[in-house]
Design a protein around this motif. Structure first.
Motif, PDB file in Angstrom:
ATOM      1  N   LYS A 224      -8.296  13.110 -22.069  1.00  0.00           N
ATOM      2  CA  LYS A 224      -8.086  11.701 -22.422  1.00  0.00           C
ATOM      3  C   LYS A 224      -8.311  10.801 -21.205  1.00  0.00           C
ATOM      4  N   LEU A 225      -7.833  11.236 -20.051  1.00  0.00           N
ATOM      5  CA  LEU A 225      -8.004  10.444 -18.838  1.00  0.00           C
ATOM      6  C   LEU A 225      -9.475  10.307 -18.452  1.00  0.00           C
ATOM      7  N   GLN A 236     -12.006   6.392 -11.005  1.00  0.00           N
ATOM      8  CA  GLN A 236     -11.862   7.513 -10.095  1.00  0.00           C
ATOM      9  C   GLN A 236     -10.416   8.009 -10.011  1.00  0.00           C
ATOM     10  N   ASP A 237      -9.463   7.079 -10.051  1.00  0.00           N
ATOM     11  CA  ASP A 237      -8.048   7.480 -10.007  1.00  0.00           C
ATOM     12  C   ASP A 237      -7.692   8.324 -11.230  1.00  0.00           C
ATOM     13  N   ALA A 242      -6.787  13.667 -13.660  1.00  0.00           N
ATOM     14  CA  ALA A 242      -7.185  14.682 -14.637  1.00  0.00           C
ATOM     15  C   ALA A 242      -7.455  16.019 -13.957  1.00  0.00           C
ATOM     16  N   LEU A 243      -8.081  15.982 -12.809  1.00  0.00           N
ATOM     17  CA  LEU A 243      -8.388  17.220 -12.085  1.00  0.00           C
ATOM     18  C   LEU A 243      -7.104  17.925 -11.640  1.00  0.00           C
ATOM     19  N   LYS A 244      -6.088  17.153 -11.273  1.00  0.00           N
ATOM     20  CA  LYS A 244      -4.801  17.752 -10.904  1.00  0.00           C
ATOM     21  C   LYS A 244      -4.146  18.417 -12.119  1.00  0.00           C
ATOM     22  N   ILE A 245      -4.308  17.777 -13.282  1.00  0.00           N
ATOM     23  CA  ILE A 245      -3.760  18.358 -14.508  1.00  0.00           C
ATOM     24  C   ILE A 245      -4.479  19.662 -14.848  1.00  0.00           C
ATOM     25  N   PHE A 246      -5.796  19.691 -14.631  1.00  0.00           N
ATOM     26  CA  PHE A 246      -6.543  20.937 -14.829  1.00  0.00           C
ATOM     27  C   PHE A 246      -5.976  22.049 -13.946  1.00  0.00           C
ATOM     28  N   GLU A 247      -5.596  21.688 -12.730  1.00  0.00           N
ATOM     29  CA  GLU A 247      -5.011  22.676 -11.815  1.00  0.00           C
ATOM     30  C   GLU A 247      -3.699  23.221 -12.381  1.00  0.00           C
ATOM     31  N   VAL A 284     -16.579  17.408  -7.971  1.00  0.00           N
ATOM     32  CA  VAL A 284     -16.178  17.734  -6.601  1.00  0.00           C
ATOM     33  C   VAL A 284     -16.420  16.523  -5.699  1.00  0.00           C
ATOM     34  N   SER A 285     -15.391  16.125  -4.995  1.00  0.00           N
ATOM     35  CA  SER A 285     -15.497  14.984  -4.068  1.00  0.00           C
ATOM     36  C   SER A 285     -15.273  15.513  -2.652  1.00  0.00           C
ATOM     37  N   GLU A 286     -16.331  15.594  -1.889  1.00  0.00           N
ATOM     38  CA  GLU A 286     -16.259  16.175  -0.542  1.00  0.00           C
ATOM     39  C   GLU A 286     -17.344  15.535   0.335  1.00  0.00           C
ATOM     40  N   PRO A 287     -16.948  14.888   1.448  1.00  0.00           N
ATOM     41  CA  PRO A 287     -17.948  14.222   2.310  1.00  0.00           C
ATOM     42  C   PRO A 287     -18.935  15.203   2.946  1.00  0.00           C
TER      43      PRO A 287
END
Length: 384
Positions: A224-225, A236-237, A242-247, A284-287
């Motif tokens: 949903k997010l 992005q927030d 959502a990615l934390k919830i997947f974890e 994936v967010s990684e510089p």
């Protein structure tokens, strides 16, 4: 992603143990009552029950109505007649009339607690069924359906407050949680599934259903997010949340896969876990580009292995039918006695749950085919 989020209604019926098996529960409501004499009331009751057994529900309804008009609640069979009349209404798709009859049982101080307990739970299930049968394609229809589900949720809450030691404590919590999930109250839904899980795997047959449903609730919350809103991509927030919830969901699904010993549930858990890994690989967010690519590869490899483990629909259906056949065989092993009807009722409840799942697996998304398509996509990503 959208496919899964929109399929939440399919899990409601996993707990809708009403039309088929409610009748076997009824005798347990007044198991302590004296054996009725073979008088006129008994013969008339048996005649009405015979019509019901033949699935002549309209005729049975007329017969039970006449019985109750004649004997009121003075016959030893009156309470059963009330319940069976309610079931006949339900079988004919009328979910309002039985509520009226069942409320009369609850409001009658002469009816003992077991009878009121059954009536309260059946009221909640009637309202649930009414909501499930409503159309929900348009926003207005969906809103109307959600209002009925909210009413059912309150009815389950009333049951849990009035009968906290009921043997259907787990069932009521599970159904309430499923409806909360359906209307998008994810956190409350998770708390309900947790209440069932807390009972323990040895004390409730719904334990693993509750664990898996908790994982699905987290998946739905995250989905949903990440949905587009007003034609725009998710913020992005919201994506990070959502990615934390997947974890959070991942270890729950792994737990089901490793511990449920149930082919169908393990298969679902594997499929959801694979979808989450695939989604995470795209977010994936990684510089550091090299590190970003490595993390993406890890998620893609995890999704690839999980999708490969998803079993065919035929394999799931065969395993599910074996599970149903096992439960049916257990009915013959129930010893006679005062708790016979109650124990048979619980087994029939389980059979209804598993038969509903079987139908859902037959008509729902072919997870095996979806996995094969996903594998092709992942293969292309990995080759880049």
């Amino acid at each position: 992603m959208k496919n899964i989020a929109r399929s939440r209604l399919s899990i409601i019926s996993a707990g809708l143990i009403l039309a088929g098996s409610a009748t076997v529960l009824l005798p347990s409501a007044n198991a302590q009552a004296p054996v009725p004499s073979a008088g006129a009331d008994s013969k008339e009751f048996d005649a009405a029950s015979g019509l019901m057994d033949q699935k002549k529900f309209k005729e049975a309804m007329v017969a039970f109505e006449k019985f109750l008009a004649k004997y009121k609640m003075l016959s030893p069979r009156s309470l059963d007649a009330k319940f069976k009349l309610a079931i006949c209404y339900i079988q004919e798709g009328d979910y309002d009339s039985p509520v009226r009859h069942l409320k009369e049982i609850i409001d009658n101080p002469k009816i003992e607690a077991p009878g009121r307990e059954v009536a309260q739970l059946l009221i909640a299930k009637c309202v649930t069924l009414k909501g499930v049968k409503m159309p929900s394609e348009s926003p207005a229809q969906k809103d109307s359906q959600n209002k009925i589900f909210e009413k059912a949720i309150k009815d389950y809450e009333s049951f849990l407050i009035a009968f906290p030691k009921s043997r259907d404590f787990d069932n009521a919590h599970f159904l309430r949680a499923t409806l909360l999930l359906q209307i998008g109250k994810f956190d409350e839904s998770l708390a309900g599934y947790q209440a069932v899980e807390n009972i323990g795997p040895q004390a409730t047959p719904l334990y693993w259903d509750a664990v898996l449903s908790g994982g699905r609730a987290l998946f739905a919350k995250a989905s949903k997010l990440m949905e587009m809103k007003d034609g725009k991509e998710a913020k992005q927030d919201d994506i990070k949340a959502a990615l934390k919830i997947f974890e959070q969901a991942q270890p729950i699904l792994v737990k089901v896969f490793q511990g449920s010993n149930d082919v169908a549930m393990s298969n679902e858990a594997t499929f959801y876990a694979a979808q989450m890994q695939l989604t995470r690989s795209q977010q994936v967010s990684e510089p550091d580009e090299e590190k970003k690519k490595q993390t993406q590869q890890e998620f893609l490899q995890g999704a690839y292995e999980a999708f490969r483990a998803v079993r065919s629909r035929e394999e799931v259906l065969v395993a599910q039918q074996k599970k149903i056949d096992y439960y049916k065989s257990q009915i013959a092993l129930v010893p006679p006695g005062i708790n016979y009807q109650s124990q048979v009722g619980r087994i029939n409840n389980l059979i209804d749950i598993e038969e509903d799942k079987l139908e859902r697996y037959k008509s729902g998304q072919d997870q095996y085919l979806a996995s094969k398509l996903a594998l092709a996509r992942i293969y292309l990503f990995l080759k880049k």
